[in-house]
Write an enzyme that holds these catalytic residues in place. Structure first.
Site, PDB file in Angstrom:
ATOM      1  CG  HIS A  90      38.733  46.455  40.565  1.00 10.30           C
ATOM      2  ND1 HIS A  90      39.731  47.284  41.030  1.00 10.30           N
ATOM      3  CD2 HIS A  90      39.271  45.206  40.525  1.00 10.30           C
ATOM      4  CE1 HIS A  90      40.820  46.561  41.281  1.00 10.30           C
ATOM      5  NE2 HIS A  90      40.578  45.299  40.971  1.00 10.30           N
ATOM      6  CG  ASP A  92      38.215  49.987  43.629  1.00  4.86           C
ATOM      7  OD1 ASP A  92      38.001  49.186  42.685  1.00  4.86           O
ATOM      8  OD2 ASP A  92      38.311  49.601  44.807  1.00  4.86           O
ATOM      9  CG  ASP A 123      44.663  45.116  41.204  1.00  2.00           C
ATOM     10  OD1 ASP A 123      43.506  44.883  40.851  1.00  2.00           O
ATOM     11  OD2 ASP A 123      45.071  44.932  42.366  1.00  2.00           O
ATOM     12  CD  GLU A 156      38.801  43.710  43.994  1.00  2.00           C
ATOM     13  OE1 GLU A 156      38.944  42.531  44.334  1.00  2.00           O
ATOM     14  OE2 GLU A 156      39.712  44.553  44.127  1.00  2.00           O
ATOM     15  CD  GLU A 161      32.594  46.064  53.869  1.00  2.00           C
ATOM     16  OE1 GLU A 161      31.485  45.898  54.412  1.00  2.00           O
ATOM     17  OE2 GLU A 161      33.681  45.717  54.375  1.00  2.00           O
TER      18      GLU A 161
HETATM   19  N1  BES Z   1      43.018  41.699  41.482  1.00  2.00           N
HETATM   20  C1  BES Z   1      43.046  41.385  42.868  1.00  2.00           C
HETATM   21  C2  BES Z   1      42.759  39.906  43.118  1.00  2.00           C
HETATM   22  C3  BES Z   1      43.957  39.065  42.783  1.00  2.00           C
HETATM   23  C4  BES Z   1      44.956  38.893  43.711  1.00  2.00           C
HETATM   24  C5  BES Z   1      44.090  38.475  41.546  1.00  2.00           C
HETATM   25  C6  BES Z   1      46.080  38.137  43.409  1.00  2.00           C
HETATM   26  C7  BES Z   1      45.220  37.751  41.236  1.00  2.00           C
HETATM   27  C8  BES Z   1      46.220  37.564  42.154  1.00  2.00           C
HETATM   28  C9  BES Z   1      42.024  42.243  43.587  1.00  2.00           C
HETATM   29  O1  BES Z   1      42.042  43.578  43.139  1.00  2.00           O
HETATM   30  C10 BES Z   1      42.357  42.326  45.054  1.00  2.00           C
HETATM   31  O2  BES Z   1      43.383  42.836  45.382  1.00  2.00           O
HETATM   32  N2  BES Z   1      41.435  41.875  45.890  1.00  2.00           N
HETATM   33  C11 BES Z   1      41.507  42.094  47.308  1.00  2.00           C
HETATM   34  C12 BES Z   1      40.116  41.839  47.832  1.00  2.00           C
HETATM   35  C13 BES Z   1      39.868  42.273  49.243  1.00  2.00           C
HETATM   36  C14 BES Z   1      39.959  43.735  49.438  1.00  2.00           C
HETATM   37  C15 BES Z   1      38.518  41.793  49.704  1.00  2.00           C
HETATM   38  C16 BES Z   1      42.526  41.178  47.948  1.00  2.00           C
HETATM   39  O3  BES Z   1      42.708  40.029  47.503  1.00  2.00           O
HETATM   40  O4  BES Z   1      43.159  41.603  48.916  1.00  2.00           O
HETATM   41 MN    MN Z   2      42.017  43.697  41.112  1.00  2.00          MN
HETATM   42 MN    MN Z   3      43.819  44.583  44.051  1.00  2.00          MN
END
Ligand code: BES
Ligand code: MN
Ligand code: MN
Length: 463
Positions: A90, A92, A123, A156, A161
């Site tokens: 992603h 964003d 990220d 993301e 959504e």
């Molecule tokens: N890259 C993260 C997901 C992640 C979190 C990977 C911890 C490895 C360890 C992703 O960008 C993220 O932050 N996702 C959000 C999703 C939410 C907005 C639906 C999250 O987990 O808060």
């Molecule tokens: Mn991420």
């Molecule tokens: Mn994230």
């Protein structure tokens, strides 16, 4: 020289350009927190699209749906008979947080002691860069050994959504034999990790009101219910003294830990002091014991609650008042077999029921993403194991993830349960979502080498 060797040599030789492009990418503040489309995310999508065209991807397109942050798509489909992989990342990023806490400005990437600092570097702009660099290396060396589709998400960080709409419209175009996502973590720096599960997330906004305007706390205090106190009492009922989630009507559906998974968790390196240090836990503060499970079990396989925002009156300029209202943003991480919708509704009902003194409670469900869990077996995972071992010089481990990526569950399902390989470069010191986010450059290099090996390994998959 084989194509793989040529590609590896090309990637190594062009690493400075790749890092340069990543830095340029990270200068664009493509913050998605506000769902209204904005110029910076449009620029960020443009940048990704240009990079994709430059490395030789075709049919590159910025996908605009009404009032959605732009996704970017590209493909290279000239390996007839070979498998097709769908690569995801992603573009964003999270808001930068508190400016004063950044050692260098969030959108002016800076290298210090082997790490690249800046919002979104790990990220997940590095995630996108890994795909682009590996593709470029092959296309400059005679071609890719398999067919590649790339999708770069623009929403993301706010829960993707519009994935549903997106899925319906682009299902055919995104069909693939394997999905590869570079948006997760390594258990520790230099330790390659394949993620077999993600928690889901449910977010509820809560507002508590008791009076229609703030009152002098001396003149009125006593009979008048304080909405902040009321909200604290309500929030305090959401967990028990061990940190277990205690939402009425939620819990029975939570799956017991599979013995195979339990063993996998037990085989991972863990050290309490290191864990505390990496998380920055203050001396004297105890870790929650939960249901007695291990730290990894609590983070990856049990639900948790975080109050990510709280609002009443600012301390600066505070006076002796009973304020009129208080608000909180409540995030619940979900695990198999919790249903996001049901958890959200149960949480709202729970809060309504716990409201003291008849205070007025308003709850709004603000998004949900599903958990995802896979059994990491079969040729695609074996291919990933071999590729990561070659790239990092050590065998990978299988880890869970406490975070969420809304894309994974629906996509794997719609594509008929194809394997999803989750790898990425977040690590315990990367500060994702916090100030001073950073990418470990040594691992960035290893991840690109791994990706080059991975495409070769996956090209021979039985279809
Ligand atoms: N890259 C993260 C997901 C992640 C979190 C990977 C911890 C490895 C360890 C992703 O960008 C993220 O932050 N996702 C959000 C999703 C939410 C907005 C639906 C999250 O987990 O808060
Ligand atoms: Mn991420
Ligand atoms: Mn994230």
């Amino acid at each position: 020289m084989t194509v793989v060797d040529k590609a590896l040599a090309f990637a190594a030789e062009h690493m400075p350009e790749t890092i340069g492009a990543l830095k340029e990418f990270a200068r664009i503040p493509g913050v998605s927190a506000d769902p209204a489309p904005n110029a910076e995310l449009a620029r960020s999508a443009e940048f990704a699209a240009d990079w994709m065209r430059r490395v030789g991807l075709e049919a590159v397109e910025i996908i605009e749906l009404p009032s959605v942050h732009p996704y970017v798509y590209g493909e290279w489909l000239h390996a007839p008979g070979a498998p097709t992989i769908l690569l995801y990342a992603h573009h964003d990023v999270q808001p930068p947080g508190r400016p004063a806490f950044w050692k260098s400005p969030p959108f002016e990437p800076e290298e210090r002691a082997g790490r690249l600092y800046g919002r979104g570097v790990v990220d997940d702009k590095a995630g996108a860069a890994i795909h682009f660099a590996a593709i470029e290396a092959y296309l400059a060396s005679g071609g890719l050994p398999l067919n590649v589709k790339v999708i770069i998400d623009g929403e993301e960080e706010i829960g993707s959504e519009n994935l549903g709409t997106f899925l319906d419209r682009y299902r055919e175009r995104l069909s693939a034999d394997v999905i590869v996502l570079t948006d997760t973590a390594n258990l520790s720096a230099g330790l390659p990790s394949i993620t077999y599960g993600l928690r889901g997330i449910v977010v509820v906004m809560l507002e508590v009101q008791s009076i229609d305007h703030p009152l002098h706390s001396g003149m009125w205090g006593g009979p008048i219910p304080d909405p902040v106190m009321a909200m604290c009492k309500m929030l305090a009922t959401l967990t028990d003294e061990n940190g277990n989630v205690t939402i009425d009507g939620v819990g029975d559906e939570i799956a017991a830990l599979d013995p195979v998974v339990r063993e996998r968790l037990a085989s991972l390196p863990y050290d309490d002091a290191t864990f505390r240090a990496e998380a920055g836990v203050l001396d004297g503060v105890e870790l929650c014991k939960g249901n007695g499970g291990s730290t990894y079990e609590l983070m990856w396989h049990r639900p948790s609650i975080a109050i990510s925002a709280l609002e009443a009156a600012p301390i600066k300029g505070a006076s002796n008042q009973i304020v009129d209202s208080a608000r909180a943003r409540i995030g619940v991480r979900t695990v198999p077999n919790m249903e996001g919708r049901k958890v959200a509704e149960a949480l709202c009902a729970h809060l309504q029921k716990r409201a003291p003194w008849g205070v007025r409670v308003t709850t709004t469900i603000d998004g949900a993403g599903n958990w995802w869990m896979t059994d990491p077996k079969g040729p695609a995972f074996e291919a990933a194991e071999r590729a990561l071992a070659k790239g990092f010089g050590r065998d990978p481990v299988y880890i869970g993830c406490g975070g969420s990526i809304p894309f994974v569950e629906p996509f794997a399902r719609v594509l008929g349960g194809v394997p999803a390989l989750l790898v990425g470069l977040e690590d315990p010191l990367c500060n994702a979502h916090s100030e001073n986010e950073s990418l470990l450059l040594a691992d960035f290099d290893k991840a690109i080498v791994s990706a080059i090996h991975l495409y070769a390994e996956l090209s021979t998959l039985p279809r």
